[in-house]
Design an enzyme around this catalytic site. Structure first.
Site, PDB file in Angstrom:
ATOM      1  N   SER A  76      -6.553 -12.063  -2.295  1.00 53.67           N
ATOM      2  CA  SER A  76      -6.666 -12.102  -3.745  1.00 53.67           C
ATOM      3  C   SER A  76      -7.691 -13.145  -4.181  1.00 53.67           C
ATOM      4  CB  SER A  76      -5.314 -12.437  -4.371  1.00 53.67           C
ATOM      5  OG  SER A  76      -4.329 -11.530  -3.937  1.00 53.67           O
TER       6      SER A  76
HETATM    7  N1  SAH Z   1      -1.878 -12.451  -1.412  1.00 51.80           N
HETATM    8  C1  SAH Z   1      -2.396 -11.560  -0.413  1.00 51.80           C
HETATM    9  C2  SAH Z   1      -2.724 -10.258  -1.073  1.00 51.80           C
HETATM   10  C3  SAH Z   1      -3.034  -9.165  -0.149  1.00 51.80           C
HETATM   11  S1  SAH Z   1      -3.357  -7.628  -0.964  1.00 51.80           S
HETATM   12  C4  SAH Z   1      -3.652 -12.192   0.161  1.00 51.80           C
HETATM   13  O1  SAH Z   1      -4.259 -12.987  -0.555  1.00 51.80           O
HETATM   14  O2  SAH Z   1      -4.039 -11.899   1.291  1.00 51.80           O
HETATM   15  C5  SAH Z   1      -1.732  -6.967  -1.132  1.00 51.80           C
HETATM   16  C6  SAH Z   1      -0.941  -6.826   0.127  1.00 51.80           C
HETATM   17  O3  SAH Z   1       0.268  -6.118  -0.206  1.00 51.80           O
HETATM   18  C7  SAH Z   1      -1.623  -6.025   1.236  1.00 51.80           C
HETATM   19  O4  SAH Z   1      -1.645  -6.792   2.412  1.00 51.80           O
HETATM   20  C8  SAH Z   1      -0.746  -4.789   1.390  1.00 51.80           C
HETATM   21  O5  SAH Z   1      -0.680  -4.303   2.711  1.00 51.80           O
HETATM   22  C9  SAH Z   1       0.618  -5.315   0.908  1.00 51.80           C
HETATM   23  N2  SAH Z   1       1.544  -4.276   0.461  1.00 51.80           N
HETATM   24  C10 SAH Z   1       1.268  -3.133  -0.215  1.00 51.80           C
HETATM   25  N3  SAH Z   1       2.400  -2.436  -0.436  1.00 51.80           N
HETATM   26  C11 SAH Z   1       3.416  -3.172   0.121  1.00 51.80           C
HETATM   27  C12 SAH Z   1       4.819  -2.973   0.205  1.00 51.80           C
HETATM   28  N4  SAH Z   1       5.401  -1.867  -0.273  1.00 51.80           N
HETATM   29  N5  SAH Z   1       5.554  -3.943   0.827  1.00 51.80           N
HETATM   30  C13 SAH Z   1       4.958  -5.060   1.338  1.00 51.80           C
HETATM   31  N6  SAH Z   1       3.636  -5.286   1.281  1.00 51.80           N
HETATM   32  C14 SAH Z   1       2.874  -4.358   0.679  1.00 51.80           C
END
Ligand code: SAH
Length: 225
Positions: A76
Protein backbone atom coordinates in the site's frame (compact mmCIF):
# COMPACT_ATOMS: atom_id res chain seq x y z
CA UNK A 1 8.75 8.80 27.89
CA UNK A 2 6.20 8.92 25.11
CA UNK A 3 3.78 6.13 24.34
CA UNK A 4 5.81 5.00 21.33
CA UNK A 5 9.09 5.14 23.25
CA UNK A 6 7.72 2.72 25.80
CA UNK A 7 6.38 0.49 23.07
CA UNK A 8 9.55 -0.66 21.34
CA UNK A 9 9.61 2.42 19.08
CA UNK A 10 13.29 1.93 18.44
CA UNK A 11 12.67 -1.68 17.46
CA UNK A 12 13.70 -1.02 13.87
CA UNK A 13 16.48 1.50 14.60
CA UNK A 14 19.75 0.80 12.88
CA UNK A 15 18.28 -1.27 10.03
CA UNK A 16 18.81 0.31 6.62
CA UNK A 17 20.64 3.42 7.81
CA UNK A 18 21.59 4.34 4.23
CA UNK A 19 17.99 5.20 3.42
CA UNK A 20 17.51 7.45 6.46
CA UNK A 21 17.43 10.69 4.49
CA UNK A 22 14.91 9.58 1.86
CA UNK A 23 12.80 8.07 4.61
CA UNK A 24 12.80 11.35 6.50
CA UNK A 25 11.64 13.12 3.34
CA UNK A 26 8.72 10.69 3.11
CA UNK A 27 7.77 11.32 6.76
CA UNK A 28 7.84 15.09 6.15
CA UNK A 29 5.55 14.57 3.17
CA UNK A 30 3.12 12.50 5.28
CA UNK A 31 3.06 15.26 7.87
CA UNK A 32 2.14 17.87 5.25
CA UNK A 33 -0.60 15.53 4.02
CA UNK A 34 -2.24 15.61 7.46
CA UNK A 35 -0.70 12.67 9.33
CA UNK A 36 -0.16 14.05 12.84
CA UNK A 37 0.00 10.96 15.07
CA UNK A 38 3.59 11.06 16.26
CA UNK A 39 3.53 7.38 17.25
CA UNK A 40 2.67 6.43 13.67
CA UNK A 41 5.23 8.85 12.19
CA UNK A 42 7.95 7.62 14.58
CA UNK A 43 7.38 3.98 13.68
CA UNK A 44 7.33 4.74 9.95
CA UNK A 45 10.49 6.80 10.35
CA UNK A 46 12.29 3.86 11.93
CA UNK A 47 10.90 1.12 9.67
CA UNK A 48 12.88 0.27 6.50
CA UNK A 49 10.24 0.00 3.73
CA UNK A 50 12.83 -1.12 1.17
CA UNK A 51 13.17 -4.55 2.81
CA UNK A 52 9.49 -5.19 1.98
CA UNK A 53 9.86 -4.85 -1.78
CA UNK A 54 11.87 -6.61 -4.46
CA UNK A 55 15.50 -5.45 -4.73
CA UNK A 56 14.79 -4.03 -8.19
CA UNK A 57 12.25 -1.63 -6.63
CA UNK A 58 14.22 -0.81 -3.47
CA UNK A 59 15.32 2.58 -4.81
CA UNK A 60 11.64 3.59 -5.07
CA UNK A 61 10.66 2.33 -1.61
CA UNK A 62 10.49 5.83 -0.06
CA UNK A 63 8.29 7.32 -2.76
CA UNK A 64 4.74 7.86 -1.61
CA UNK A 65 3.34 5.23 -4.00
CA UNK A 66 2.05 1.68 -4.02
CA UNK A 67 4.49 -0.82 -5.58
CA UNK A 68 4.03 -4.38 -6.90
CA UNK A 69 4.82 -7.25 -4.50
CA UNK A 70 4.01 -10.11 -6.92
CA UNK A 71 0.90 -12.28 -7.30
CA UNK A 72 -0.97 -9.25 -8.68
CA UNK A 73 -0.82 -7.51 -5.28
CA UNK A 74 0.76 -4.25 -4.12
CA UNK A 75 2.38 -2.79 -1.00
CA UNK A 76 0.00 0.00 0.00
CA UNK A 77 0.94 3.65 -0.48
CA UNK A 78 2.71 4.95 2.67
CA UNK A 79 0.11 7.72 3.05
CA UNK A 80 -2.68 5.13 3.06
CA UNK A 81 -0.87 3.00 5.66
CA UNK A 82 -0.31 6.06 7.83
CA UNK A 83 -3.90 7.28 7.46
CA UNK A 84 -5.40 3.88 8.25
CA UNK A 85 -3.13 3.34 11.24
CA UNK A 86 -3.76 6.82 12.62
CA UNK A 87 -7.50 6.37 12.15
CA UNK A 88 -7.54 2.94 13.76
CA UNK A 89 -5.38 4.02 16.70
CA UNK A 90 -7.39 7.10 17.72
CA UNK A 91 -7.03 5.44 21.13
CA UNK A 92 -4.79 2.56 22.23
CA UNK A 93 -6.04 -0.78 20.89
CA UNK A 94 -4.53 -3.88 22.42
CA UNK A 95 -5.61 -6.59 19.99
CA UNK A 96 -5.89 -5.84 16.28
CA UNK A 97 -6.95 -8.00 13.34
CA UNK A 98 -5.34 -7.16 10.00
CA UNK A 99 -6.87 -8.53 6.79
CA UNK A 100 -4.43 -8.79 3.87
CA UNK A 101 -0.88 -9.12 5.26
CA UNK A 102 0.63 -8.67 1.79
CA UNK A 103 4.35 -7.98 2.26
CA UNK A 104 3.82 -7.23 5.95
CA UNK A 105 4.63 -3.50 5.93
CA UNK A 106 1.32 -2.40 7.47
CA UNK A 107 1.69 -5.27 9.95
CA UNK A 108 5.14 -3.99 10.96
CA UNK A 109 3.73 -0.49 11.49
CA UNK A 110 0.94 -1.82 13.72
CA UNK A 111 3.06 -4.27 15.74
CA UNK A 112 4.97 -1.78 17.94
CA UNK A 113 1.76 0.19 18.56
CA UNK A 114 -0.46 -2.71 19.73
CA UNK A 115 -0.10 -5.56 22.20
CA UNK A 116 -0.97 -8.21 19.63
CA UNK A 117 -1.71 -8.25 15.90
CA UNK A 118 -3.43 -11.16 14.14
CA UNK A 119 -2.70 -10.88 10.41
CA UNK A 120 -4.41 -13.00 7.76
CA UNK A 121 -3.32 -13.36 4.13
CA UNK A 122 -5.03 -15.38 1.45
CA UNK A 123 -1.98 -16.01 -0.79
CA UNK A 124 0.24 -18.57 0.91
CA UNK A 125 3.54 -17.34 -0.60
CA UNK A 126 2.93 -13.78 0.57
CA UNK A 127 1.84 -15.06 4.00
CA UNK A 128 5.07 -17.07 4.45
CA UNK A 129 7.36 -14.34 3.13
CA UNK A 130 5.81 -11.69 5.40
CA UNK A 131 6.01 -13.99 8.44
CA UNK A 132 9.73 -14.65 7.81
CA UNK A 133 10.48 -10.97 7.06
CA UNK A 134 8.90 -9.74 10.29
CA UNK A 135 10.67 -12.45 12.25
CA UNK A 136 13.97 -11.20 10.82
CA UNK A 137 13.02 -7.64 11.86
CA UNK A 138 12.55 -8.89 15.42
CA UNK A 139 8.75 -8.64 15.54
CA UNK A 140 7.33 -11.20 17.97
CA UNK A 141 3.78 -10.04 18.74
CA UNK A 142 2.09 -10.98 15.46
CA UNK A 143 0.11 -14.16 14.77
CA UNK A 144 0.25 -14.87 11.00
CA UNK A 145 -2.50 -16.94 9.40
CA UNK A 146 -3.17 -18.16 5.87
CA UNK A 147 -6.87 -17.90 5.13
CA UNK A 148 -9.83 -15.70 4.28
CA UNK A 149 -9.42 -12.66 6.49
CA UNK A 150 -12.97 -11.46 5.90
CA UNK A 151 -14.19 -14.41 7.98
CA UNK A 152 -12.14 -13.00 10.87
CA UNK A 153 -10.44 -15.27 13.40
CA UNK A 154 -12.85 -16.47 16.06
CA UNK A 155 -10.14 -18.03 18.29
CA UNK A 156 -8.67 -14.57 18.90
CA UNK A 157 -11.91 -12.50 18.99
CA UNK A 158 -13.01 -10.05 20.24
CA UNK A 159 -10.70 -7.50 18.60
CA UNK A 160 -10.22 -3.90 19.68
CA UNK A 161 -9.48 -2.94 16.10
CA UNK A 162 -9.89 -4.45 12.63
CA UNK A 163 -8.13 -3.11 9.54
CA UNK A 164 -8.54 -4.44 5.98
CA UNK A 165 -6.19 -3.79 3.03
CA UNK A 166 -8.42 -5.29 0.32
CA UNK A 167 -11.72 -3.76 -0.78
CA UNK A 168 -15.02 -5.48 -0.12
CA UNK A 169 -18.47 -4.50 -1.41
CA UNK A 170 -19.84 -4.55 2.12
CA UNK A 171 -18.72 -5.02 5.70
CA UNK A 172 -18.96 -8.73 6.53
CA UNK A 173 -21.17 -9.27 9.63
CA UNK A 174 -18.57 -11.75 10.96
CA UNK A 175 -16.17 -8.85 11.45
CA UNK A 176 -18.71 -6.80 13.38
CA UNK A 177 -19.48 -9.86 15.55
CA UNK A 178 -15.77 -10.23 16.34
CA UNK A 179 -15.35 -6.58 17.32
CA UNK A 180 -15.27 -5.66 21.03
CA UNK A 181 -17.58 -2.93 22.35
CA UNK A 182 -15.49 0.24 21.95
CA UNK A 183 -13.75 -1.38 19.00
CA UNK A 184 -13.21 0.19 15.58
CA UNK A 185 -13.07 -1.14 12.00
CA UNK A 186 -11.17 0.74 9.28
CA UNK A 187 -11.60 -0.67 5.78
CA UNK A 188 -12.19 0.24 2.15
CA UNK A 189 -15.71 -0.45 0.90
CA UNK A 190 -17.00 -0.30 -2.68
CA UNK A 191 -15.79 -1.61 -6.00
CA UNK A 192 -13.44 -0.65 -8.84
CA UNK A 193 -12.99 3.13 -8.94
CA UNK A 194 -15.80 3.82 -6.45
CA UNK A 195 -14.23 3.02 -3.09
CA UNK A 196 -14.21 4.80 0.26
CA UNK A 197 -12.32 4.26 3.43
CA UNK A 198 -14.91 3.78 6.14
CA UNK A 199 -14.72 3.73 9.92
CA UNK A 200 -17.18 1.81 12.07
CA UNK A 201 -17.23 2.23 15.84
CA UNK A 202 -19.06 -0.41 17.87
CA UNK A 203 -20.66 1.27 20.86
CA UNK A 204 -22.97 -0.13 23.53
CA UNK A 205 -25.77 1.68 21.65
CA UNK A 206 -24.94 0.21 18.25
CA UNK A 207 -22.72 0.98 15.26
CA UNK A 208 -21.57 4.44 14.20
CA UNK A 209 -20.23 4.69 10.64
CA UNK A 210 -18.24 7.48 8.98
CA UNK A 211 -16.72 7.81 5.52
CA UNK A 212 -13.13 9.11 5.50
CA UNK A 213 -11.97 9.57 1.92
CA UNK A 214 -11.91 8.05 -1.57
CA UNK A 215 -9.27 5.32 -1.94
CA UNK A 216 -8.11 2.66 -4.42
CA UNK A 217 -7.45 -0.86 -3.11
CA UNK A 218 -7.03 -4.29 -4.67
CA UNK A 219 -10.24 -6.37 -4.52
CA UNK A 220 -11.00 -8.90 -1.83
CA UNK A 221 -10.18 -12.39 -3.09
CA UNK A 222 -12.29 -15.48 -2.52
CA UNK A 223 -10.80 -18.98 -2.23
CA UNK A 224 -7.24 -19.72 -1.16
CA UNK A 225 -4.16 -19.14 -3.28
N1 SAH B 1 -0.84 -3.84 3.60
C1 SAH B 1 -0.46 -4.77 2.58
C2 SAH B 1 -1.46 -4.67 1.46
C3 SAH B 1 -1.35 -5.72 0.45
S1 SAH B 1 -2.58 -5.60 -0.82
C4 SAH B 1 0.92 -4.37 2.09
O1 SAH B 1 1.25 -3.20 2.23
O2 SAH B 1 1.66 -5.21 1.57
C5 SAH B 1 -3.91 -6.50 -0.10
C6 SAH B 1 -3.62 -7.90 0.33
O3 SAH B 1 -4.87 -8.49 0.72
C7 SAH B 1 -3.03 -8.80 -0.76
O4 SAH B 1 -1.84 -9.37 -0.29
C8 SAH B 1 -4.11 -9.85 -0.99
O5 SAH B 1 -3.60 -11.12 -1.33
C9 SAH B 1 -4.82 -9.87 0.37
N2 SAH B 1 -6.19 -10.39 0.34
C10 SAH B 1 -7.13 -10.23 -0.63
N3 SAH B 1 -8.26 -10.87 -0.29
C11 SAH B 1 -8.02 -11.45 0.93
C12 SAH B 1 -8.82 -12.24 1.80
N4 SAH B 1 -10.06 -12.61 1.47
N5 SAH B 1 -8.25 -12.64 2.98
C13 SAH B 1 -6.97 -12.29 3.31
N6 SAH B 1 -6.19 -11.54 2.51
C14 SAH B 1 -6.70 -11.13 1.35
Amino acid sequence: MSYSDQLHKSQYAGIGMTSDRTRKRLIDQLRTMGINDTNVLDVMQSLPRHVFVDEALASRAYENTALPIGHGQTISQPYTVALMTQTLLNKPRAKVLEIGTGCGYQTAVLAPLCTQVVSIERIVKLHRAARDRLYDLGVRNVVFRHGDGFAGMTDYAPFDGILAAAVSEDVPPELIDQLAIGGRVVMPVGRDARQHLIVIDKTSNGLVQQEIEAVRFVPRLAGLG
